[in-house]
Design an enzyme around this catalytic site. Sequence first.
Site, PDB file in Angstrom:
ATOM      1  N   SER A  25     100.740 155.650   2.792  1.00 30.02           N
ATOM      2  CA  SER A  25     101.116 157.029   2.457  1.00 30.02           C
ATOM      3  C   SER A  25     100.050 157.745   1.648  1.00 30.02           C
ATOM      4  O   SER A  25     100.117 158.953   1.448  1.00 30.02           O
ATOM      5  CB  SER A  25     102.432 157.033   1.673  1.00 30.02           C
ATOM      6  N   GLY A  26      99.034 157.009   1.169  1.00 28.95           N
ATOM      7  CA  GLY A  26      98.002 157.626   0.320  1.00 28.95           C
ATOM      8  C   GLY A  26      96.933 158.336   1.131  1.00 28.95           C
ATOM      9  O   GLY A  26      96.989 158.390   2.363  1.00 28.95           O
ATOM     10  N   TYR A  27      95.944 158.875   0.441  1.00 30.42           N
ATOM     11  CA  TYR A  27      94.873 159.603   1.126  1.00 30.42           C
ATOM     12  C   TYR A  27      94.023 158.673   1.999  1.00 30.42           C
ATOM     13  O   TYR A  27      93.693 158.999   3.131  1.00 30.42           O
ATOM     14  CB  TYR A  27      93.958 160.303   0.108  1.00 30.42           C
ATOM     15  N   CYS A 165      83.217 154.707  -2.977  1.00 32.01           N
ATOM     16  CA  CYS A 165      82.683 155.796  -2.152  1.00 32.01           C
ATOM     17  C   CYS A 165      81.322 156.275  -2.648  1.00 32.01           C
ATOM     18  O   CYS A 165      80.400 156.491  -1.863  1.00 32.01           O
ATOM     19  CB  CYS A 165      83.695 156.941  -2.092  1.00 32.01           C
TER      20      CYS A 165
HETATM   21  N1  LIG Z   1      90.172 158.520  -2.373  1.00 27.01           N
HETATM   22  C1  LIG Z   1      88.964 158.020  -2.087  1.00 27.01           C
HETATM   23  O1  LIG Z   1      88.033 158.789  -1.765  1.00 27.01           O
HETATM   24  C2  LIG Z   1      88.704 156.544  -2.122  1.00 27.01           C
HETATM   25  C3  LIG Z   1      87.467 156.081  -1.636  1.00 27.01           C
HETATM   26  C4  LIG Z   1      87.212 154.697  -1.658  1.00 27.01           C
HETATM   27  C5  LIG Z   1      88.159 153.814  -2.125  1.00 27.01           C
HETATM   28  N2  LIG Z   1      89.339 154.282  -2.612  1.00 27.01           N
HETATM   29  C6  LIG Z   1      90.335 153.299  -3.085  1.00 27.01           C
HETATM   30  O2  LIG Z   1      91.364 153.214  -2.118  1.00 27.01           O
HETATM   31  C7  LIG Z   1      92.608 152.910  -2.776  1.00 27.01           C
HETATM   32  C8  LIG Z   1      93.631 153.970  -2.377  1.00 27.01           C
HETATM   33  O3  LIG Z   1      93.174 155.235  -2.863  1.00 27.01           O
HETATM   34  P1  LIG Z   1      93.859 156.620  -2.490  1.00 27.01           P
HETATM   35  O4  LIG Z   1      92.873 157.648  -2.866  1.00 27.01           O
HETATM   36  O5  LIG Z   1      94.388 156.589  -1.109  1.00 27.01           O
HETATM   37  O6  LIG Z   1      95.079 156.648  -3.529  1.00 27.01           O
HETATM   38  P2  LIG Z   1      96.544 157.264  -3.321  1.00 27.01           P
HETATM   39  O7  LIG Z   1      96.449 158.496  -2.497  1.00 27.01           O
HETATM   40  O8  LIG Z   1      97.133 157.356  -4.668  1.00 27.01           O
HETATM   41  O9  LIG Z   1      97.307 156.175  -2.452  1.00 27.01           O
HETATM   42  C9  LIG Z   1      97.629 154.902  -2.913  1.00 27.01           C
HETATM   43  C10 LIG Z   1      98.876 154.420  -2.183  1.00 27.01           C
HETATM   44  O10 LIG Z   1      99.187 153.105  -2.640  1.00 27.01           O
HETATM   45  C11 LIG Z   1     100.588 152.941  -2.771  1.00 27.01           C
HETATM   46  N3  LIG Z   1     100.831 152.225  -4.025  1.00 27.01           N
HETATM   47  C12 LIG Z   1     100.647 152.689  -5.294  1.00 27.01           C
HETATM   48  N4  LIG Z   1     100.948 151.726  -6.194  1.00 27.01           N
HETATM   49  C13 LIG Z   1     101.328 150.640  -5.473  1.00 27.01           C
HETATM   50  C14 LIG Z   1     101.777 149.331  -5.834  1.00 27.01           C
HETATM   51  N5  LIG Z   1     101.872 148.954  -7.095  1.00 27.01           N
HETATM   52  N6  LIG Z   1     102.082 148.474  -4.829  1.00 27.01           N
HETATM   53  C15 LIG Z   1     101.992 148.839  -3.532  1.00 27.01           C
HETATM   54  N7  LIG Z   1     101.582 150.076  -3.136  1.00 27.01           N
HETATM   55  C16 LIG Z   1     101.254 150.944  -4.105  1.00 27.01           C
HETATM   56  C17 LIG Z   1     101.203 154.328  -2.807  1.00 27.01           C
HETATM   57  O11 LIG Z   1     102.177 154.407  -1.762  1.00 27.01           O
HETATM   58  P3  LIG Z   1     103.757 154.278  -2.035  1.00 27.01           P
HETATM   59  O12 LIG Z   1     103.992 154.734  -3.450  1.00 27.01           O
HETATM   60  O13 LIG Z   1     104.346 155.205  -1.022  1.00 27.01           O
HETATM   61  O14 LIG Z   1     104.051 152.847  -1.804  1.00 27.01           O
HETATM   62  C18 LIG Z   1     100.065 155.296  -2.491  1.00 27.01           C
HETATM   63  O15 LIG Z   1     100.323 156.117  -1.383  1.00 27.01           O
HETATM   64  C19 LIG Z   1      92.310 152.874  -4.272  1.00 27.01           C
HETATM   65  O16 LIG Z   1      92.128 151.547  -4.690  1.00 27.01           O
HETATM   66  C20 LIG Z   1      91.021 153.655  -4.385  1.00 27.01           C
HETATM   67  O17 LIG Z   1      90.243 153.246  -5.493  1.00 27.01           O
HETATM   68  C21 LIG Z   1      89.632 155.635  -2.599  1.00 27.01           C
END
Ligand SMILES: NC(=O)c1ccc[n+]([C@@H]2O[C@H](COP(=O)([O-])OP(=O)(O)OC[C@H]3O[C@@H](n4cnc5c(N)ncnc54)[C@H](OP(=O)(O)O)[C@@H]3O)[C@@H](O)[C@H]2O)c1
Lengths: 366, 57
Positions: A25-27, A165
Site C-alpha cells: 500500500s506504500g509508495y 535512492c
Molecule cells: N520512497 C522512496 O523513494 C524510497 C526509495 C528507496 C527505498 N525506500 C524504502 O522502501 C521502504 C518503503 O518506503 P515507502 O516510501 O513506500 O514508505 P510508505 O509509503 O510509508 O510505505 C510503507 C508501507 O509499509 C507498511 N508497513 C508499515 N509499517 C509496517 C509494519 N510494521 N509491518 C508491516 N508493514 C508495515 C505500510 O502498509 P500498511 O500499513 O497498509 O500495512 C505502508 O504502506 C522503506 O524502507 C524505505 O526506506 C523508499
Amino acid sequence: MSMSMSMSMGDGGREKIRVGVIGASGYVGGELLRLLVTHPRVELAMVTSRQYAGEYVHRIHPGLRGFTEITFSPLDIDKLSSNCDLVFTAVPHGKAVEIVKRLYDTGVRVIDLSADYRIKDPEAYKYYYGWSHPYPDLLSKSVYGIPELHRDEIRNARLVSCPGCMAVTSLLALAPLAKHDLIDLDHIVVDSKIGSSGAGGKPSSGTHHAMRYGVVRPYKPVKHRHTAEIEQEMSIIAGRRVSVSMTPHAVNIVRGILCTNHAFLKRSTTIQELWRAYRGMYRNEPFVRLIRDTKGLYKYPDPKFVVGSNFCDVGFDIDERNNRVVALSASDNLMKGAAGSAVQCMNVMYGFNEAEGLLITPLTPV
Amino acid sequence: MVKVRCPECDKDLNIPDDAVDGEIVTCPDCGANYEVTHMDGKITLKPAESVGEDWGE
Ligand SMILES: NC(=O)c1ccc[n+]([C@@H]2O[C@H](COP(=O)([O-])OP(=O)(O)OC[C@H]3O[C@@H](n4cnc5c(N)ncnc54)[C@H](OP(=O)(O)O)[C@@H]3O)[C@@H](O)[C@H]2O)c1
Ligand SMILES: [Zn+2]
C-alpha cells in the site's frame, strides 16, 4: 537453481514466476505493482497491507485500475512463502529486519527495499540507525542490489538488499572515478536534492503541503544514513577505505533526485579521459545514460528528464582551476532509486532479459 | 553506414556511405561538430567550428 520454482506458463509459452509484495500500500509498494502488473514473466500471487486487507489495490493506487483485480491480503509469512517464488519487502526500515529473516528462513527468495540488510558492518547500524542489528550473519549473506556493481552475485542471491535512492544515484556517478583511480578518496562531497515521494506515504508535519511546498530544505546536513552505503561500495571499488561527506535537501518536486558529487582529481585529467572512463564502465548498461551534451535542451543530468523511467543519467565536468571534478547524476527515486532497481535485480536473479518490463521512456514534460 | 569513433567522447558515429568531403556531422551524445574528409579511401573527422551558446554571464 536450488530454490523452489512453481513456474506457470506465460504468454508465448514463456514461464512466469509467482511474486509477492509486502507493504504494497506504500509508495514503493505501489511502484512495484505498477511495474509487476505488466511484466511478462510475473504473476502477482499475493500483495499485503495491514490497513487495507480485503480492498482492491486500485482503491489505493488509482493508476492500477483495469490492470489487476487483486486485493490486499493480511501479512502472513507462511502463506507468502508457500504461494511465491520471490517476495519483495517494502516496509519502513527497522520493520523489515524481522520480516525478511522469517521469509529467508522459509527458503523463499527475497528482495528487500528497506535499509535493514544494506550495510555489511553491524556497527554502522548503531551509528546511523540507532539500533543493534540482530542478524549479522544474514547481513553478510545479503547482496547489495546494484546490478551495475554486483551483477554476478545478484544472479544466485537468496537475499538482495536494494540500495538507498540517493546512494545508488550518487554511486553510479562516482564509481568510474574510483575505478579508474582518478580522485582523492578522502575528500568526496555529495550534495543531493530529493522530491517529496522520497519520504513515503506516511504524513508528518513536515510533509504537510503548507510546509512542504516550495522548500529547499537541508534536512540532514551531516550523518545521513545513505553515507554508510556510499562509503561501503566506494571502498569495495577502490580497494581501500573511502570517506564521503553527504548533505541532502528536500526540494519542490514529487519524484526525482539530483546528486552533485564533488571530488578532486589526483592529476590533470581531460574531458576525453572522463568520457572514456564512464563509457568503459557503462557502455553495455541498459539503464545508465551519459549526459554531457553541448547542444539542445538537456546538457547535464536533470531529474525532470527521467521521471517514470529506470534511467540513472550521469554526467561530469572539470573545474581546471581547482582540479575539481563535478560528477552529476539524476534518477527517479521510486524507480532506479527503489522499485525499478528491484525489478532489474529480479530479472537478473531469474535470468530474464535485464530490461524486461523496464524500458519505459521518461514522461516529459512533467 | 561507416562507423567512426567520435574523437571527443568515443561514441560510435554512423557516417552515411555517401557522405561527401566537407559535410558536417554532429555527435548525438556530446554535440561536437565534425567535417567529413576522405583520406586514402578512409573517412576521418576534422573538428568543425560550432557556435557557442551565450549564457549571459
Ligand atoms: N520512497 C522512496 O523513494 C524510497 C526509495 C528507496 C527505498 N525506500 C524504502 O522502501 C521502504 C518503503 O518506503 P515507502 O516510501 O513506500 O514508505 P510508505 O509509503 O510509508 O510505505 C510503507 C508501507 O509499509 C507498511 N508497513 C508499515 N509499517 C509496517 C509494519 N510494521 N509491518 C508491516 N508493514 C508495515 C505500510 O502498509 P500498511 O500499513 O497498509 O500495512 C505502508 O504502506 C522503506 O524502507 C524505505 O526506506 C523508499
Ligand atoms: Zn561525441
